[in-house]
Design a protein around this motif. Structure first.
Motif, short mmCIF file in Angstrom:
data_model
loop_
_atom_site.label_atom_id
_atom_site.label_comp_id
_atom_site.label_asym_id
_atom_site.label_seq_id
_atom_site.Cartn_x
_atom_site.Cartn_y
_atom_site.Cartn_z
N ALA A 6 -2.65 -38.11 -2.35
CA ALA A 6 -2.35 -39.53 -2.53
C ALA A 6 -1.09 -39.93 -1.76
O ALA A 6 -0.99 -41.02 -1.22
CB ALA A 6 -2.20 -39.86 -4.01
N ASP A 7 -0.11 -39.01 -1.69
CA ASP A 7 1.14 -39.29 -0.99
C ASP A 7 1.01 -39.12 0.51
O ASP A 7 1.54 -39.92 1.28
CB ASP A 7 2.23 -38.28 -1.42
CG ASP A 7 2.92 -38.73 -2.69
OD1 ASP A 7 3.49 -37.85 -3.36
OD2 ASP A 7 2.89 -39.94 -2.99
N CYS A 8 0.38 -38.03 0.94
CA CYS A 8 0.51 -37.61 2.33
C CYS A 8 -0.74 -37.73 3.20
O CYS A 8 -0.64 -37.66 4.41
CB CYS A 8 1.01 -36.16 2.38
SG CYS A 8 2.63 -35.99 1.60
N GLY A 58 -2.84 -34.97 -6.07
CA GLY A 58 -1.55 -35.66 -6.16
C GLY A 58 -0.89 -35.75 -4.80
O GLY A 58 -0.47 -36.82 -4.35
N TRP A 59 -0.83 -34.62 -4.12
CA TRP A 59 -0.22 -34.57 -2.80
C TRP A 59 -1.02 -35.41 -1.79
O TRP A 59 -0.46 -36.10 -0.95
CB TRP A 59 -0.13 -33.11 -2.34
CG TRP A 59 0.44 -32.97 -0.98
CD1 TRP A 59 1.75 -32.97 -0.62
CD2 TRP A 59 -0.30 -32.81 0.24
NE1 TRP A 59 1.87 -32.83 0.74
CE2 TRP A 59 0.63 -32.72 1.29
CE3 TRP A 59 -1.67 -32.73 0.54
CZ2 TRP A 59 0.25 -32.56 2.63
CZ3 TRP A 59 -2.05 -32.57 1.87
CH2 TRP A 59 -1.08 -32.49 2.90
N GLN A 112 -5.91 -22.87 -14.57
CA GLN A 112 -5.09 -22.83 -13.35
C GLN A 112 -5.86 -23.36 -12.14
O GLN A 112 -5.30 -24.08 -11.30
CB GLN A 112 -4.56 -21.42 -13.10
CG GLN A 112 -3.55 -20.99 -14.15
CD GLN A 112 -2.85 -19.68 -13.83
OE1 GLN A 112 -3.11 -19.06 -12.80
NE2 GLN A 112 -1.97 -19.24 -14.70
N HIS A 167 -5.89 -30.80 -9.15
CA HIS A 167 -5.04 -31.96 -9.41
C HIS A 167 -3.78 -31.92 -8.56
O HIS A 167 -3.28 -32.97 -8.14
CB HIS A 167 -4.70 -32.05 -10.90
CG HIS A 167 -5.81 -32.66 -11.70
ND1 HIS A 167 -6.08 -34.01 -11.68
CD2 HIS A 167 -6.72 -32.11 -12.53
CE1 HIS A 167 -7.12 -34.26 -12.46
NE2 HIS A 167 -7.53 -33.13 -12.99
N GLU A 168 -3.28 -30.73 -8.31
CA GLU A 168 -2.10 -30.60 -7.47
C GLU A 168 -2.43 -31.13 -6.07
O GLU A 168 -1.66 -31.91 -5.49
CB GLU A 168 -1.67 -29.13 -7.40
CG GLU A 168 -0.38 -28.89 -6.62
CD GLU A 168 -0.09 -27.41 -6.46
OE1 GLU A 168 1.01 -26.99 -6.84
OE2 GLU A 168 -0.97 -26.69 -5.95
N ALA A 228 -5.87 -27.01 -12.31
CA ALA A 228 -4.53 -27.52 -11.98
C ALA A 228 -4.35 -27.60 -10.47
O ALA A 228 -3.73 -28.53 -9.95
CB ALA A 228 -3.46 -26.63 -12.59
N ARG A 229 -4.90 -26.64 -9.75
CA ARG A 229 -4.78 -26.64 -8.29
C ARG A 229 -5.49 -27.85 -7.69
O ARG A 229 -5.03 -28.44 -6.71
CB ARG A 229 -5.39 -25.35 -7.69
CG ARG A 229 -4.56 -24.11 -7.93
CD ARG A 229 -3.48 -23.92 -6.87
NE ARG A 229 -2.54 -22.90 -7.28
CZ ARG A 229 -1.30 -23.16 -7.70
NH1 ARG A 229 -0.85 -24.39 -7.75
NH2 ARG A 229 -0.51 -22.17 -8.07
N GLN A 237 1.04 -28.82 6.29
CA GLN A 237 1.05 -28.52 4.86
C GLN A 237 -0.35 -28.09 4.39
O GLN A 237 -0.49 -27.19 3.57
CB GLN A 237 1.48 -29.74 4.04
CG GLN A 237 2.86 -30.28 4.35
CD GLN A 237 3.94 -29.53 3.61
OE1 GLN A 237 3.82 -28.34 3.34
NE2 GLN A 237 5.01 -30.21 3.29
N LYS A 253 0.42 -24.66 2.90
CA LYS A 253 0.55 -24.67 1.43
C LYS A 253 -0.81 -24.59 0.74
O LYS A 253 -0.98 -23.91 -0.26
CB LYS A 253 1.34 -25.92 1.00
CG LYS A 253 1.02 -26.49 -0.37
CD LYS A 253 1.54 -25.68 -1.54
CE LYS A 253 1.05 -26.25 -2.87
NZ LYS A 253 1.22 -25.31 -3.99
N PHE A 254 -1.80 -25.31 1.27
CA PHE A 254 -3.05 -25.39 0.52
C PHE A 254 -4.08 -24.35 0.95
O PHE A 254 -4.60 -23.62 0.12
CB PHE A 254 -3.61 -26.83 0.56
CG PHE A 254 -2.74 -27.80 -0.17
CD1 PHE A 254 -1.86 -28.63 0.52
CD2 PHE A 254 -2.75 -27.86 -1.56
CE1 PHE A 254 -1.02 -29.50 -0.17
CE2 PHE A 254 -1.92 -28.73 -2.25
CZ PHE A 254 -1.05 -29.55 -1.56
#
Lengths: 240, 244
Positions: free
Chosen positions: B103-105, B100-101, B90, B96-97, B93-94, B145, B149-150
């Motif tokens: 790369a977008d934001c 991923g975000w 887990q 990589h999470e 996974a965090r 965010q 979120k993070f």
């Protein structure tokens, strides 16, 4: 409650996750989230993913966003065959490299191509300036060339001799402009051959099942005014 | 031939790779890449990376691009401390999470001010004010965010310990800071995180890595900043036209 996957198969990364889970026999509850109805903006969904995007995963109390994170989590937790995300240092690096590149390159041009060619004019009734569409399609072309030259090269699959999560991510992206009528594979025999190989590995039935919704989007009736109002603000960025 | 890293410390992902290698005592040959002198467009560099971008890792015959892939490769090969890229399912996974975000934001967003405030003027290009404003709004939203979120109640982006995610984020945020943007006003969580990362790196490594980027405004004012050579202009103008 077991594994839940919040997906809309209209979305490229959702299709990659769906195909991966199904192909590997990973048991999950499919929780549909309809993007065109704005369901990803609901408060209920924000509990699963405060970033308000699909795909999202819920495994007991553990929630997870971002398709690459989800694919890698599932591949490890369910101990799928090694080729999907190899243990070998260099083989895995090739997959990581593709997954990173595609996120800031191919993904953007595939989404824009599909929206500018089809969703804006057909679904939202909004005209897209021809120069904008031309520029997007040129960028898509450039990315496809890089996919062939830098990643696929003379290999059978994107990151090496065996299919990996990189191929699932790539193929589902390419199907997006295909659904809008872009002839992505027509003038690119190398990519067309690769597509055949990926489809064969995944299984034609599963591949078609995952893409059924997006292939039907061109036949959707125009959105009603309420839906248009809801969607327009968040998709304006796709016109740039 | 040992590990070679092709880097330019003006670049955010290059700094992340540099810091990671240095902090973990990974031996490497630094191949400084003169971006504004057109080195990325050279035939020699094309052999290294046909994408004409940095960072690039060369480990014997093995060439690898993309900073996150490079960071993961280095952490595995040199078996760095677990917190950088945790083995726990887990926790990993965090990371990589976040990536991923990011790369977008974050990527493509936080680099913009250097382009609009420094590189565009130097190259004689103009960026419309509305794009500058749109970029500020995008950075604002992203930082919200990051905090909500993070970070949440955590010390670092993906848990209570520093990871690759924090390096990537820290270096992206350094870019607008270097051209005078205040990203931290009214963001105590972000300030605390930033201070923790800086403390973790240590002042020597911090200075060594950030000297170039933090002096950029001064260099431009004193005309000490090398004007981009002609072969770089098309790329610069293309990059500027992509700012939305």
């Amino acid at each position: 409650m077991g594994l839940e996957l919040y997906l809309d198969l209209l979305s490229q990364p959702c299709r990659a996750v769906y195909i991966f889970a199904k192909k590997n026999g990973i048991p999950f509850e499919l929780r549909p989230v309809e993007l065109l109805k704005g369901q990803h903006h609901s408060d209920a969904f924000a509990q699963v993913n405060p970033l308000r995007k699909v795909p999202a995963l819920k495994d007991g109390d553990f929630t997870l966003a971002e398709s690459v994170a989800i694919l890698l989590y599932l591949s490890r937790k369910y101990e799928v065959p090694d080729h999907w995300y190899p243990q070998d240092l260099q083989a895995r690096a090739r997959v990581d490299e593709y997954l990173a590149w595609q996120h800031t390159a191919l993904r953007s041009s595939c989404t824009r191509a599909m929206w500018q060619k089809m969703m804006f004019p057909v679904f939202l009734g909004e005209q897209v300036p021809p120069e904008t569409l031309a520029s997007t399609l040129a960028e898509l072309d450039r990315c496809l060339q890089l996919l062939e030259d830098k990643f696929l090269k003379d290999q059978d699959f994107v990151a090496g001799p065996h299919i990996s999560v990189a191929d699932l991510v790539a193929i589902t992206e390419l199907m997006h402009p295909v659904s809008a009528g872009c002839q992505v594979f027509k003038s690119r025999p190398k990519l067309a051959a690769w597509r055949q190989r990926v489809e064969a590995e995944v299984g034609k039935d599963l591949f078609q099942e995952a893409h059924a919704a997006v292939m039907k989007v061109k036949d959707l009736p125009p959105a009603d005014p309420a839906t248009k109002e809801k969607l327009k603000p968040s998709v304006q960025v796709l016109l740039q | 031939m040992g590990l070679e890293l092709y880097l330019a410390l003006l670049s955010q992902p290059c700094r992340a790779v540099y810091i990671f290698a240095k902090k973990n005592g990974i031996p490497f040959k630094l191949c400084t890449t003169e971006v504004f002198k057109g080195q990325l467009q050279s035939k020699e560099f094309f052999q290294i990376n046909m994408l004409q971008k940095i960072p690039v890792l060369k480990d014997g015959d093995f060439i690898l691009t993309e900073s996150s892939a490079i960071l993961i490769y280095l952490s595995s090969k040199y078996q760095t401390a677990d917190h950088w890229y945790p083995s726990d399912l887990q926790a990993r996974a965090r990371v990589h999470e976040y990536l991923g975000w990011h790369a977008d934001c974050i990527r493509g967003t936080f680099g913009v001010p250097l382009w609009t405030q420094v590189i565009a003027p130097l190259s004689g290009a103009h960026v419309p004010e509305e794009k500058v404003e749109r970029n500020k709004t995008a950075m604002d939203r992203a930082l919200q965010q990051v905090e909500n979120k993070f970070l949440g109640d955590q010390a670092f982006l993906t848990g209570q310990q520093m990871s690759l995610a924090d390096l990537m984020a820290f270096e992206e945020l350094m870019q607008p800071v270097a051209v005078g943007y205040d990203l931290f006003e009214g963001r105590p969580k972000l300030v605390a995180w930033h201070e923790q990362v800086e403390a973790f790196l240590g002042s020597d490594l911090f200075q060594e890595t950030h000297g170039t980027i933090l002096n950029i405004l001064e260099q431009v004012v004193n005309k000490k900043f090398t004007k981009p050579s002609p072969e770089v202009y098309p790329n610069i103008l293309l990059r500027i036209s992509r700012i939305h």
